[in-house]
Design an enzyme around this catalytic site. Structure first.
Site, PDB file in Angstrom:
ATOM      1  N   ALA A  42      40.306  48.856  46.045  1.00  0.00           N
ATOM      2  CA  ALA A  42      40.125  48.146  44.761  1.00  0.00           C
ATOM      3  C   ALA A  42      39.362  48.942  43.708  1.00  0.00           C
ATOM      4  O   ALA A  42      39.072  48.407  42.641  1.00  0.00           O
ATOM      5  CB  ALA A  42      39.465  46.773  44.947  1.00  0.00           C
ATOM      6  N   ALA A  43      39.070  50.223  43.969  1.00  0.00           N
ATOM      7  CA  ALA A  43      38.393  51.013  42.922  1.00  0.00           C
ATOM      8  C   ALA A  43      39.254  51.044  41.662  1.00  0.00           C
ATOM      9  O   ALA A  43      38.745  50.910  40.538  1.00  0.00           O
ATOM     10  CB  ALA A  43      38.122  52.428  43.421  1.00  0.00           C
ATOM     11  N   GLY A  44      40.565  51.199  41.828  1.00  0.00           N
ATOM     12  CA  GLY A  44      41.471  51.212  40.676  1.00  0.00           C
ATOM     13  C   GLY A  44      41.517  49.856  39.982  1.00  0.00           C
ATOM     14  O   GLY A  44      41.645  49.785  38.753  1.00  0.00           O
ATOM     15  N   ASP A  45      41.402  48.791  40.759  1.00  0.00           N
ATOM     16  CA  ASP A  45      41.416  47.441  40.167  1.00  0.00           C
ATOM     17  C   ASP A  45      40.150  47.212  39.345  1.00  0.00           C
ATOM     18  O   ASP A  45      40.195  46.664  38.237  1.00  0.00           O
ATOM     19  CB  ASP A  45      41.503  46.375  41.266  1.00  0.00           C
TER      20      ASP A  45
HETATM   21  O1  RIB Z   1      44.039  47.335  45.312  1.00  0.00           O
HETATM   22  C1  RIB Z   1      43.469  46.758  46.450  1.00  0.00           C
HETATM   23  C2  RIB Z   1      44.200  45.514  46.840  1.00  0.00           C
HETATM   24  O2  RIB Z   1      45.514  45.845  47.226  1.00  0.00           O
HETATM   25  C3  RIB Z   1      43.608  44.771  48.007  1.00  0.00           C
HETATM   26  O3  RIB Z   1      42.637  43.835  47.637  1.00  0.00           O
HETATM   27  C4  RIB Z   1      44.828  44.169  48.682  1.00  0.00           C
HETATM   28  O4  RIB Z   1      44.866  42.790  48.645  1.00  0.00           O
HETATM   29  C5  RIB Z   1      46.033  44.786  47.980  1.00  0.00           C
HETATM   30  O5  RIB Z   1      46.582  43.918  47.077  1.00  0.00           O
END
Ligand code: RIB
Length: 307
Positions: free
Chosen positions: A250-253
């Site tokens: 999730a670093a990119g998120d």
């Molecule tokens: O980008 C990370 C995410 O990718 C995780 O939280 C997982 O659920 C997938 O969707």
């Protein structure tokens, strides 16, 4: 001013096993520890943006099960508007199985469940929210026709679109022309352009190729190498912050969510990329997707100490 951000995307529950090393095909690795955390690329970005201070409306779907109920309760506790999170009686909530090694590297398998049912009708029902936001933010973990309809709706309403093209997959024709900022990581940029970005010249070339396809600006995130930001008149590398990685999930998120808020607050591309890099750096120091998204005060304190 508190910026309004509309986020379309997936909501998952992440089943995480932290291991000494990632197994190869057919291999079993023991010695892991297990945890469950809220995840999904869309939900992670929505929560990251809310923690940074935006008023976020999330457009998604969950199943009618305990995972879905927990996800919605989690969004509400973060102040995320869930009026457009549908509950699908006929599908399970999205689940991701995540393996993380000692260096924080991961691999992820996703059962999309209810996320796969997000429809163009859902987008039509949310057009007022998309059209009245300062920024529309989305990714590619939900059906492409829904992404395309939402990007078109935002574009028609004059709302800037930030597209994080993850997970990498071919983009619907014409979508790039409606994107204000594209935020691929290295692998996604390579897959979208066919250009190897192992060195700086390749990175610049990939960014140019994306700009030529109609995107207004590009931020290619490069992990420990930082990010490359470019628009039609300017391009530059922005260095990464050095931290000890526990989990890069999730670093990119987190980058995209924090970046969207900074852009909505009228930061320059460079200022937004630096702010988002700090948020992403903080996120990799903690295990789990949504549990790792930092609040604004943490990011500002980190920037004061590290700039
Ligand atoms: O980008 C990370 C995410 O990718 C995780 O939280 C997982 O659920 C997938 O969707």
């Amino acid at each position: 001013m508190i910026p309004r951000i509309a986020v379309l995307g997936s909501s998952n529950t992440d089943m995480i096993v932290k291991l000494p090393s990632l197994p190869g095909p057919g291999e079993t690795v023991i010695g892991g520890t297990f945890s469950i955390a809220a995840g999904g690329k869309g939900a992670n970005q929505a929560v990251a943006a809310a923690r940074v201070g935006a008023k976020v409306t999330f457009i998604s779907r969950v199943g009618n099960d305990s995972f879905g109920q927990q996800s919605i309760a989690g969004f509400k506790s973060e102040g995320v508007d869930t009026a457009h999170v549908g509950i699908d009686a006929g599908a399970a909530s999205g689940i991701a199985l995540i393996l993380v090694d000692q260096s924080g590297e991961n691999c992820i398998g996703v059962a999309s469940g209810a996320n796969a049912g997000i429809s163009v009708k859902d987008i039509e029902n949310a057009l007022d929210v998309i059209g009245s936001a300062e920024i529309f933010l989305t990714q590619l973990e939900v059906p492409p026709e829904a992404v395309e309809a939402a990007v078109s709706g935002a574009h028609q309403a004059g709302v800037p679109v930030i597209l994080n093209p993850a997970p990498a997959q071919p983009l619907p024709v014409g979508i790039l022309k409606r994107v204000s900022v594209l935020t691929p990581n290295e692998r996604e940029a390579e897959q979208l352009t066919g250009t190897s970005i192992r060195d700086d010249a390749g990175t610049v070339q990939a960014a140019r190729s994306l700009l030529q396809r109609g995107v207004q600006s590009v931020v290619i995130t490069l992990g420990v190498r930082g990010a490359y930001i470019a628009d039609r008149t300017h391009g530059e590398f922005v260095p990464a912050f050095r931290v000890r990685a526990i989990d890069t999930t999730a670093a990119g998120d987190v980058f995209s969510g924090a970046f969207a808020v900074a852009v909505a607050e009228k930061a320059s591309l460079r200022e937004a990329a630096v702010f988002a890099s700090a948020a992403a750096a903080l996120s990799v120091t903690k295990l789990g997707a949504q549990p790792s998204a930092p609040r604004r005060a943490e990011i500002e304190s980190f920037l004061r100490q590290n700039q």
